[in-house]
Write an enzyme that holds these catalytic residues in place. Structure first.
Site, PDB file in Angstrom:
ATOM      1  CE1 TYR A 199      -3.401  -2.421   5.499  1.00 64.87           C
ATOM      2  CE2 TYR A 199      -2.858  -0.277   4.566  1.00 64.87           C
ATOM      3  CZ  TYR A 199      -3.239  -1.593   4.395  1.00 64.87           C
ATOM      4  OH  TYR A 199      -3.458  -2.082   3.118  1.00 64.87           O
TER       5      TYR A 199
ATOM      6  CB  SER B  28      -0.893   0.007   1.248  1.00 69.49           C
ATOM      7  OG  SER B  28      -1.493   1.272   1.439  1.00 69.49           O
TER       8      SER B  28
END
Length: 255
Positions: A166, A153
């Protein structure tokens, strides 16, 4: 421009984690449609069964692609080890790994994140990815063109406020990917990260609840862009593939 021929993965064996929904679900379908035997791993049995139904329906029309369903909670580290052993026993090799499974955790100030939430993010996103790599690395080395695709990501690089667990997890898996790619750069194995970009998934809705999902690409579109990373003809390794821009980008040292 002459269009590229469809990717042919006939006879190749692929593992896809997080295959019961979202990007993993559609990557599994794309791999099967290209002729691969997909070992679909996920915790949700219903989602795996739906995937199997779709792959069987496609196979009935084209004669391509099959699936083996593996209901597995990726927090079960010995279960990941057993999966590698089972693949070796049945197929003797692995051609493609798509390490897609991941959890968001919470969007929160870092000081407010509960320990159990942080630990779950690291367990599923980082430790289970390492454990899967450890389990299947010997099998990928037995392939004539092993391919590993590690889903990441942009959060790994943007370090946005409130995204710390995250973001840290994705930075960790990208670093593991780069190290693995350096270790195997003289082998037929190619190892890359894939950044899907903002996608119309349940995780994205959880992270950005006020966003208009209709403005985002469907995971089926993103899966089609990522699929060529499984090609036996791929040359790149140790890079990030940005699905949004359909390009590879390299890393560089901090300036």
């Amino acid at each position: 421009m002459i269009p590229a021929p469809p990717l042919d993965l006939t006879g190749r064996v692929a593992v896809v984690t997080g295959a019961s929904r979202g990007i993993g679900y559609f990557i599994a379908r794309e791999l099967a449609a290209a002729g691969a035997h997909v070992i679909a791993v996920a915790r949700t049995v219903g989602g795996l069964e739906e995937l199997d139904d779709q792959i069987k329906a496609e196979h009935a029309k084209t004669g391509k692609g099959e699936a083996t369903l593996v209901p597995l909670d990726l927090a079960d580290m010995p279960g990941i080890d057993r999966l590698g052993g089972a693949i070796h026993e049945r197929w003797g090799k692995l051609d493609i790994l798509v390490a897609n499974a991941g959890v968001l955790g919470v969007i929160s100030p870092i000081g407010h994140v509960e320990a159990k939430t942080f630990e779950k993010v690291m367990t599923i996103n980082v430790t289970s990815t390492w454990r899967m790599i450890r389990s299947v690395d010997p099998l990928l080395r037995l392939s004539d063109a092993g391919r590993a695709i590690i889903l990441s990501s942009n959060a790994a690089h943007s370090a946005r406020a409130f995204w710390a667990p995250y973001a840290a997890s994705k930075a960790a898996v990208e670093t593991m990917m780069r190290s693995w790619a350096h270790e195997t750069q003289n082998l037929p194995l190619r190892v890359n990260a894939a950044d899907p970009g903002a996608t119309r998934t349940a995780m994205r809705a959880q992270a950005v609840p006020g966003e208009d999902a209709a403005t985002l690409p469907h995971p089926s579109e993103v899966a089609k862009r990522i699929l060529p990373l499984a090609s036996p003809d791929l040359k790149e390794t140790g890079l990030i593939f940005q699905a949004k821009h359909n390009r590879f980008v390299a890393y560089r040292q901090p300036e």
